[in-house]
Design a protein around this motif. Structure first.
Motif, PDB file in Angstrom:
ATOM      1  N   VAL C  50       5.911  12.298   1.879  1.00 50.21           N
ATOM      2  CA  VAL C  50       5.464  13.690   2.018  1.00 50.21           C
ATOM      3  C   VAL C  50       5.535  14.410   0.676  1.00 50.21           C
ATOM      4  O   VAL C  50       4.612  15.112   0.268  1.00 50.21           O
ATOM      5  CB  VAL C  50       6.317  14.418   3.082  1.00 50.21           C
ATOM      6  CG1 VAL C  50       6.083  15.906   3.031  1.00 50.21           C
ATOM      7  CG2 VAL C  50       6.014  13.873   4.460  1.00 50.21           C
ATOM      8  N   SER C  53       2.835  13.702  -1.891  1.00 43.72           N
ATOM      9  CA  SER C  53       1.489  14.249  -1.699  1.00 43.72           C
ATOM     10  C   SER C  53       1.331  15.616  -2.337  1.00 43.72           C
ATOM     11  O   SER C  53       0.230  16.142  -2.434  1.00 43.72           O
ATOM     12  CB  SER C  53       1.174  14.358  -0.207  1.00 43.72           C
ATOM     13  OG  SER C  53       1.884  15.458   0.362  1.00 43.72           O
ATOM     14  N   ARG C 125      -4.591   8.410  -0.079  1.00 41.12           N
ATOM     15  CA  ARG C 125      -4.211   9.201   1.086  1.00 41.12           C
ATOM     16  C   ARG C 125      -4.052   8.320   2.309  1.00 41.12           C
ATOM     17  O   ARG C 125      -3.182   8.539   3.150  1.00 41.12           O
ATOM     18  CB  ARG C 125      -5.246  10.299   1.356  1.00 41.12           C
ATOM     19  CG  ARG C 125      -5.391  11.259   0.213  1.00 41.12           C
ATOM     20  CD  ARG C 125      -5.887  12.616   0.655  1.00 41.12           C
ATOM     21  NE  ARG C 125      -7.058  12.564   1.521  1.00 41.12           N
ATOM     22  CZ  ARG C 125      -8.301  12.685   1.107  1.00 41.12           C
ATOM     23  NH1 ARG C 125      -8.543  12.854  -0.183  1.00 41.12           N
ATOM     24  NH2 ARG C 125      -9.309  12.633   1.949  1.00 41.12           N
ATOM     25  N   LEU C 129      -0.787   7.647   4.777  1.00 44.65           N
ATOM     26  CA  LEU C 129      -0.815   7.694   6.242  1.00 44.65           C
ATOM     27  C   LEU C 129      -0.138   6.465   6.829  1.00 44.65           C
ATOM     28  O   LEU C 129       0.648   6.557   7.771  1.00 44.65           O
ATOM     29  CB  LEU C 129      -2.260   7.795   6.734  1.00 44.65           C
ATOM     30  CG  LEU C 129      -2.449   7.762   8.251  1.00 44.65           C
ATOM     31  CD1 LEU C 129      -1.818   8.980   8.878  1.00 44.65           C
ATOM     32  CD2 LEU C 129      -3.917   7.684   8.607  1.00 44.65           C
ATOM     33  N   VAL C 132       3.485   6.824   6.639  1.00 39.90           N
ATOM     34  CA  VAL C 132       4.028   7.816   7.569  1.00 39.90           C
ATOM     35  C   VAL C 132       4.196   7.230   8.972  1.00 39.90           C
ATOM     36  O   VAL C 132       5.024   7.696   9.754  1.00 39.90           O
ATOM     37  CB  VAL C 132       3.126   9.073   7.577  1.00 39.90           C
ATOM     38  CG1 VAL C 132       3.253   9.856   8.860  1.00 39.90           C
ATOM     39  CG2 VAL C 132       3.455   9.942   6.389  1.00 39.90           C
ATOM     40  N   PHE C 133       3.449   6.178   9.289  1.00 34.27           N
ATOM     41  CA  PHE C 133       3.588   5.562  10.612  1.00 34.27           C
ATOM     42  C   PHE C 133       4.974   4.970  10.837  1.00 34.27           C
ATOM     43  O   PHE C 133       5.330   4.671  11.973  1.00 34.27           O
ATOM     44  CB  PHE C 133       2.532   4.470  10.798  1.00 34.27           C
ATOM     45  CG  PHE C 133       1.224   4.986  11.331  1.00 34.27           C
ATOM     46  CD1 PHE C 133       0.039   4.787  10.643  1.00 34.27           C
ATOM     47  CD2 PHE C 133       1.178   5.679  12.524  1.00 34.27           C
ATOM     48  CE1 PHE C 133      -1.159   5.274  11.126  1.00 34.27           C
ATOM     49  CE2 PHE C 133      -0.016   6.167  13.016  1.00 34.27           C
ATOM     50  CZ  PHE C 133      -1.183   5.968  12.318  1.00 34.27           C
TER      51      PHE C 133
ATOM     52  N   LEU D 171       3.709  15.308  12.422  1.00 32.84           N
ATOM     53  CA  LEU D 171       3.749  14.653  11.131  1.00 32.84           C
ATOM     54  C   LEU D 171       2.602  13.654  11.013  1.00 32.84           C
ATOM     55  O   LEU D 171       1.850  13.654  10.028  1.00 32.84           O
ATOM     56  CB  LEU D 171       5.097  13.929  10.940  1.00 32.84           C
ATOM     57  CG  LEU D 171       5.205  13.088   9.679  1.00 32.84           C
ATOM     58  CD1 LEU D 171       5.159  13.976   8.458  1.00 32.84           C
ATOM     59  CD2 LEU D 171       6.463  12.238   9.685  1.00 32.84           C
ATOM     60  N   VAL D 172       2.433  12.823  12.028  1.00 38.20           N
ATOM     61  CA  VAL D 172       1.391  11.809  11.960  1.00 38.20           C
ATOM     62  C   VAL D 172      -0.003  12.435  12.044  1.00 38.20           C
ATOM     63  O   VAL D 172      -0.898  12.097  11.271  1.00 38.20           O
ATOM     64  CB  VAL D 172       1.578  10.769  13.082  1.00 38.20           C
ATOM     65  CG1 VAL D 172       0.426   9.789  13.087  1.00 38.20           C
ATOM     66  CG2 VAL D 172       2.889  10.032  12.879  1.00 38.20           C
ATOM     67  N   THR D 175      -0.807  14.263   8.802  1.00 40.55           N
ATOM     68  CA  THR D 175      -1.177  13.345   7.733  1.00 40.55           C
ATOM     69  C   THR D 175      -2.565  12.766   7.976  1.00 40.55           C
ATOM     70  O   THR D 175      -3.346  12.557   7.044  1.00 40.55           O
ATOM     71  CB  THR D 175      -0.154  12.204   7.637  1.00 40.55           C
ATOM     72  OG1 THR D 175       1.154  12.736   7.681  1.00 40.55           O
ATOM     73  CG2 THR D 175      -0.332  11.420   6.368  1.00 40.55           C
ATOM     74  N   LEU D 176      -2.893  12.545   9.226  1.00 42.66           N
ATOM     75  CA  LEU D 176      -4.225  12.026   9.564  1.00 42.66           C
ATOM     76  C   LEU D 176      -5.310  13.020   9.146  1.00 42.66           C
ATOM     77  O   LEU D 176      -6.317  12.636   8.544  1.00 42.66           O
ATOM     78  CB  LEU D 176      -4.287  11.766  11.066  1.00 42.66           C
ATOM     79  CG  LEU D 176      -5.526  11.082  11.616  1.00 42.66           C
ATOM     80  CD1 LEU D 176      -5.694   9.707  10.995  1.00 42.66           C
ATOM     81  CD2 LEU D 176      -5.430  10.952  13.124  1.00 42.66           C
ATOM     82  N   TYR D 178      -4.959  15.222   6.845  1.00 41.25           N
ATOM     83  CA  TYR D 178      -4.901  15.218   5.374  1.00 41.25           C
ATOM     84  C   TYR D 178      -5.803  14.113   4.818  1.00 41.25           C
ATOM     85  O   TYR D 178      -6.476  14.301   3.802  1.00 41.25           O
ATOM     86  CB  TYR D 178      -3.447  15.032   4.951  1.00 41.25           C
ATOM     87  CG  TYR D 178      -3.227  14.586   3.529  1.00 41.25           C
ATOM     88  CD1 TYR D 178      -2.814  13.292   3.261  1.00 41.25           C
ATOM     89  CD2 TYR D 178      -3.380  15.465   2.465  1.00 41.25           C
ATOM     90  CE1 TYR D 178      -2.576  12.872   1.963  1.00 41.25           C
ATOM     91  CE2 TYR D 178      -3.140  15.054   1.165  1.00 41.25           C
ATOM     92  CZ  TYR D 178      -2.735  13.758   0.917  1.00 41.25           C
ATOM     93  OH  TYR D 178      -2.500  13.353  -0.368  1.00 41.25           O
ATOM     94  N   ILE D 190       0.459  16.962   2.304  1.00 39.36           N
ATOM     95  CA  ILE D 190       0.927  16.616   3.645  1.00 39.36           C
ATOM     96  C   ILE D 190       1.725  17.775   4.269  1.00 39.36           C
ATOM     97  O   ILE D 190       1.513  18.088   5.445  1.00 39.36           O
ATOM     98  CB  ILE D 190       1.731  15.298   3.631  1.00 39.36           C
ATOM     99  CG1 ILE D 190       0.790  14.136   3.321  1.00 39.36           C
ATOM    100  CG2 ILE D 190       2.411  15.070   4.968  1.00 39.36           C
ATOM    101  CD1 ILE D 190       1.437  12.761   3.389  1.00 39.36           C
TER     102      ILE D 190
END
Lengths: 289, 289, 289, 289
Positions: C50, C53, C125, C129, C132-133, D171-172, D175-176, D178, D190
């Motif tokens: 995070v 970014s 980007r 992602l 972040v998963f 959060l997910v 970010t998606l 983003y 993010i």
């Protein structure tokens, strides 16, 4: 609708009884007709006020609107006088909720008549507002509102406590945003910030004022989750209660997992996997969770 | 799906029975296949209408879309004629909800055919809307909607009373804002102000119209708390009821506080503090609250 | 966490058992320490993604972030290999939900390594992602999510029916607004209008698209009341049920009103007013409502 | 309000007892008067802080506000000292919640006094925030907040699990968006995208950031339905449960439809239509749904 009698100790008689039956009771055909006419008049008069506020329609139908206003005022005046005529204590009726509403229903037109320059003294918009208050005459026709009123009274303390709590939160959060964001970003005074806090916590979110700094957006996120969560968390808890009561017959599976097929949820006493039949590892103590 | 018979007194026979079984009942394999095909056709036809409204896609696949439209119209026409063929009272079916929806499913294409200049008379957007109504054919496949319809009918009066109450409030509040803010701030007419009041009370909050004056923002705050509170207060009360029932076994502690350690919540008959053992002050009368 | 064994018919032995106990069970002190470390690593790695970014932070701490990424990837790789080492059917684990999430936890860094120009092929980007998963690894630590999953499965059909109904409504209403407002006012295509309809019915109300015509605003008002009412009406009905059950002991007063003091709500058999003692008018038939 | 005693083993005596009774208990007339005065002082002091933040009012009444602030500070100081005078363990009180709030109630004014250039060191906005914290002194007057605190503690784990789940989703999804929308459309980092995701899922919808691409709008639609559905689906399910329990006495009609009049909903054993008397078709097997 209030029922009134000239002689407090005797029931109504003669023409007063007939008038009373028509106006205040809806058991007879004439009574129901009277009620229907009055409801239609109230709705139409409000429609006229609303339409009159639109400049295009005001230009086009000014005369008709004025004429309609006079008709409605005449009808409401007659109704008001009829009610007064049937009561020995007209002052009590005049000071009750419906008495005030009925008076407001006639007042604007007479104001304009008695004070020709009234539209200069009192904004025509205010007169329109007074006319719109007629809509509250409709509440007497639905018994549910009385029940609603009683329910609100019964819960009055809980509601006040809740609202007070919300006001305390928006006051402190609003002031916090006032400190963090400052007048440069739209949060010019504490009242303005509290207004923003209310739009955020009630999830309305106009967007006329928005946080620009990262810390401000973080605080805003907390507020949004608070406002939405106040709805979502109780709803979720209540639903979880109901669902768990229905599923309670099923014994709660544990987190035991089969080594072979990775199926979870075996009973504590199980020796073999329910899905593939493989032998399960020895169960040491309490599960992780 | 409506079941129809040419002879009202006798059940279906012969080819009509076979056709009826396929179209209107889903117990046989052919019947289920027919249903699946029809659902797929409805969904695809709506997808075509939606895609056709996007200029880029309209330019690129105009021919394919037209061809697809013809196929769907042909299929829906066959289905419509098949239904009519199996009934002695075609007019009843044609005037029922599903009959009207099925007719609308075919109508736009034929309109365009019979009236070549139709797109000049009827906006192509309106034709797209008529095609989109096909989606209501899907409701016959889910029994839950019938149950929902019955539940709504059972509560119809409560819902009407509730909606009427909300409409009265937004009418009066909207007019109040119209008076307070005025056309200079966007509240140009009463209908516009009522539209704003609805966006505020339903917590939607578009932000195309926003109050600028302090009094206006105050009234807006009241409306927002009213709209959000209508959701939050009952939810909170219901949850409080359920929680208090579960906690009712525990005797309610009082506000008695220990002088020493400031621990609150001792029972009325307690002599010593439950936390530190200090002697509690003599308990005079009822607690403050 | 999945439990695995090399020999499907025998429980774990030796070093495998010790490793298994540490990684997959949290009953021992080493096991709990392992879990804490892993949770901390997951949260920290997400914080790094995070922060990375944000351009300012990316510029300032690029090296530290890259180094941290390598540490996390190494840790997650060790964990993944350890899990694979303890199972005879690695493919089953690799294709399960947690197996895929664990693989995604390591993948981005290796992608960047194996394909030096990856950032040109795959947007940085997208790599963020994928990182972040990792947050989904946390769900295995809370048993409540399993219960939530089961509750959702149990209500799956109801939820689907509800969502389908909402989708049908927003499709038709959105298309209606597309017809009424048109591209000139922002409703350029049917998908755009449906997007607007969803923002309105879910009471989000971004305000990027708003109705400008009177008819459009009227339809919007209907949608807003529908979307908010779907929350308010059931809540109100449930609360009304609970409140009426509690108040049912009290006999429902009628609309009988005293002529003298206008007090409402006397019992049907009352002869004298409960408030002032005046004699009540004769009660004819059923009350109005 | 905390009750304190100089001698932990003996109840209060003499003037201390009288002072204690006035300040900390509300059973006597003097005690209630003290409480009312203090509540009024708290509310007034907050009103002064709020009004002082409005530049126009600050200019006009600067002197009066300063004078009022000194009065309030004096009153709160007296109250604080009185509480300390009645306790043997002043440190316990000073570190409790109410002790800290009472200290913050006096602090800003003394800060400004002891450090003349304080307004240069500490933003006057921060001082206003500290003064606004006085509002929390009001919570001791309402026992409901204690009950609310206990209820929150009881459900703490459920609430944490719920909030954690929501945070993972935003959060997910953030970010998606983003990835899909990118910095060009406002989703610059993010954290910003997560802020947008929270405004969308809590249905606040400021509109300061909005998706512009079709895929972005689709993902936004999914999030909006998720956020609104989390409120609507449980509410609907609970209401459906309650309604079905009430309607369960009525046997559920089937989807059997009369050939003649298209009336639906006949019982399985019916031979003739309930509406028109026509003979119903033979009922083969289970209904479609």
């Amino acid at each position: 609708m209030p029922q009134v009698s000239p002689d407090p100790d005797l029931p109504l008689q003669g023409w007063r009884l007939r008038l009373y039956t028509i106006i205040f009771e809806a058991d007879t055909r004439a009574g129901r007709l009277f009620d229907m006419t009055l409801i239609a008049a109230i709705l139409l008069s409000i429609a006229v006020v609303v339409a009159d506020s639109v400049p295009a329609l005001h230009e086009r139908w000014r005369q008709q609107f004025t004429w309609a206003e006079w008709c409605f005022t005449a009808l409401f005046t007659l109704e008001y006088l009829a009610r007064l005529a049937c009561t020995r204590r007209p002052l009590r009726y005049a000071t009750s909720f419906f008495g005030v509403v009925d008076l407001l229903a006639m007042l604007p037109t007479y104001l304009a008549l008695l004070f020709p320059g009234a539209h200069a003294l009192i904004d025509v918009r205010v007169l329109r507002l007074l006319r719109v208050f007629r809509v509250f005459k409709l509440t007497s026709y639905l018994a549910e509102y009385r029940g609603l009123g009683r329910a609100l009274q019964a819960s009055a303390r809980k509601i006040i406590v809740f609202i007070t709590g919300v006001l305390m939160i928006v006051l402190v959060m609003g002031t916090l945003m006032y400190v963090v964001e400052g007048p440069a970003n739209g949060f010019s005074t504490i009242p303005t910030s509290v207004y923003w806090a209310i739009t955020t916590m009630t999830t309305v979110g106009f967007g006329d004022i928005t946080p620009k700094t990262d810390l401000g957006r973080f605080i805003a996120s907390v507020m949004m989750l608070l406002g939405w969560g106040t709805l979502a968390v109780p709803t979720g808890i209540v639903t979880a209660e109901m669902t768990s009561q229905r599923l309670s017959a099923t014994p709660a599976p544990t987190t035991r997992t089969c080594h072979e097929c990775l199926t979870e949820g075996h009973l504590p006493e199980a020796l073999y996997c329910l899905h593939c039949g493989a032998r399960l590892p020895h169960w040491h103590h309490e599960p992780r969770h």
